[in-house]
Write an enzyme that holds these catalytic residues in place. Structure first.
Site, PDB file in Angstrom:
ATOM      1  N   CYS A  75      -8.792   1.803   3.265  1.00  0.00           N
ATOM      2  CA  CYS A  75      -7.359   1.816   2.985  1.00  0.00           C
ATOM      3  C   CYS A  75      -7.078   0.696   1.989  1.00  0.00           C
ATOM      4  O   CYS A  75      -7.401  -0.466   2.267  1.00  0.00           O
ATOM      5  CB  CYS A  75      -6.587   1.581   4.280  1.00  0.00           C
ATOM      6  SG  CYS A  75      -4.813   1.368   4.066  1.00  0.00           S
ATOM      7  N   CYS A 192      -4.939   4.692  -3.347  1.00  0.00           N
ATOM      8  CA  CYS A 192      -4.610   4.924  -1.938  1.00  0.00           C
ATOM      9  C   CYS A 192      -5.550   6.025  -1.485  1.00  0.00           C
ATOM     10  O   CYS A 192      -5.690   7.052  -2.169  1.00  0.00           O
ATOM     11  CB  CYS A 192      -3.159   5.364  -1.780  1.00  0.00           C
ATOM     12  SG  CYS A 192      -2.758   5.997  -0.132  1.00  0.00           S
TER      13      CYS A 192
END
Ligand code: DGL
EC number: 5.1.1.3
Length: 265
Positions: A75, A192
């Site tokens: 992440c 992302c």
């Protein structure tokens, strides 16, 4: 190092699966524990202090429970916020996922690169430092998408997601040449881990072709560099899936394609 290493893979939700699938390809015999901290999703809406306060103890509990040989922070938002405190707190090696700005600048011919991430990721000092250190030769446009991770989760769960909603999130990435010439954006960093879930649609909806830079294969190579190729005697283990919200069972169908049809545990 054990022949069958245990690898912890952590994200705010399902985006980290785009990283996990590359690591599984590179190291099929490892044991994987995938943790989606979906009770705190979206991370992109939290401050750095909130993320540090959430993730450092959570990872400590996971290390106590699973004794991983390595942890992958799959992440970008989490990595640019808390990698430093995690490395300071625990001796387990951490592999982070941070915006792939250096490879994007190397790939760009026009030297016009956009970084598409969560609002938190594009604001963090870590990201600003990557640009200062690795993108001096490029013009970088930072695009903080407020809803794209949620749209990616919806799409993976089979909910309808309109083209218009995706276009309004990605449009600022496409910066035309000032004089109508050729120097327009030609590389977009997928900063992302949720966004590669929408790659087919990003390719279709882009106003002109660009290179979409996904760091997942490089992360998988880094994991193999650190752990070695491993030898589990040909055995493969279905990844264990943990959702901090407790809502796991509804996702089996959505997840099966990530594991060659094998249903995660
Ligand atoms: N997957 C996360 C990332 O790579 C973002 C999603 C979220 O906002 O929680 O940044």
């Amino acid at each position: 190092m054990a022949d069958t290493p245990t690898i912890l893979v952590l994200d705010s939700g399902l985006g980290g699966l785009t990283v996990l699938r590359e690591i599984v390809k590179a190291l099929p015999g490892a044991r994987y524990v995938y943790v989606a901290d979906d009770a705190f999703f979206p991370y992109g809406h939290h401050s750095e202090d909130e993320i540090i306060a959430r993730v450092v103890p959570l990872v400590g509990e996971l290390i106590d429970t699973y004794t991983p040989d390595l942890a992958v922070i799959a992440c970008n938002t989490m990595s640019v916020s808390v990698l430093g405190p995690l490395r300071a707190a625990y001796s387990v090696p951490f592999v982070g996922t941070v915006p792939a700005i250096k490879p994007a600048c190397a790939a760009s011919k026009t030297k016009r690169v956009s970084v598409l991430g969560t609002r938190a990721t594009v604001q963090r000092e870590y990201t600003q430092a990557l640009i200062r250190d690795h993108a001096r030769a490029c013009t970088v446009t930072l695009v903080g998408a407020a809803h794209l991770a949620r749209l990616a989760e919806d799409a993976l769960r089979g909910k309808p997601v309109s083209d218009a909603d995706i276009v309004s999130e990605i449009a600022p990435c496409f910066v035309p040449a000032a004089d109508g010439g050729a120097l327009r954006t030609d590389a977009v960093v997928l900063a992302c881990t949720h966004y590669p879930l929408l790659l087919d649609r990003l390719l279709r909806l882009a106003p002109w072709p660009v290179a979409w830079i996904d760091p997942a294969p490089a992360i998988a190579r880094r994991v193999v560099d650190l752990l070695g190729p491993g030898d589990s005697g040909g055995r493969e283990f279905p990844p264990e899936m943990i959702f901090t919200s407790g809502r796991s069972r509804t996702l089996t169908d959505a997840l099966a394609p990530f594991f060659g049809g094998r249903v995660p545990a």
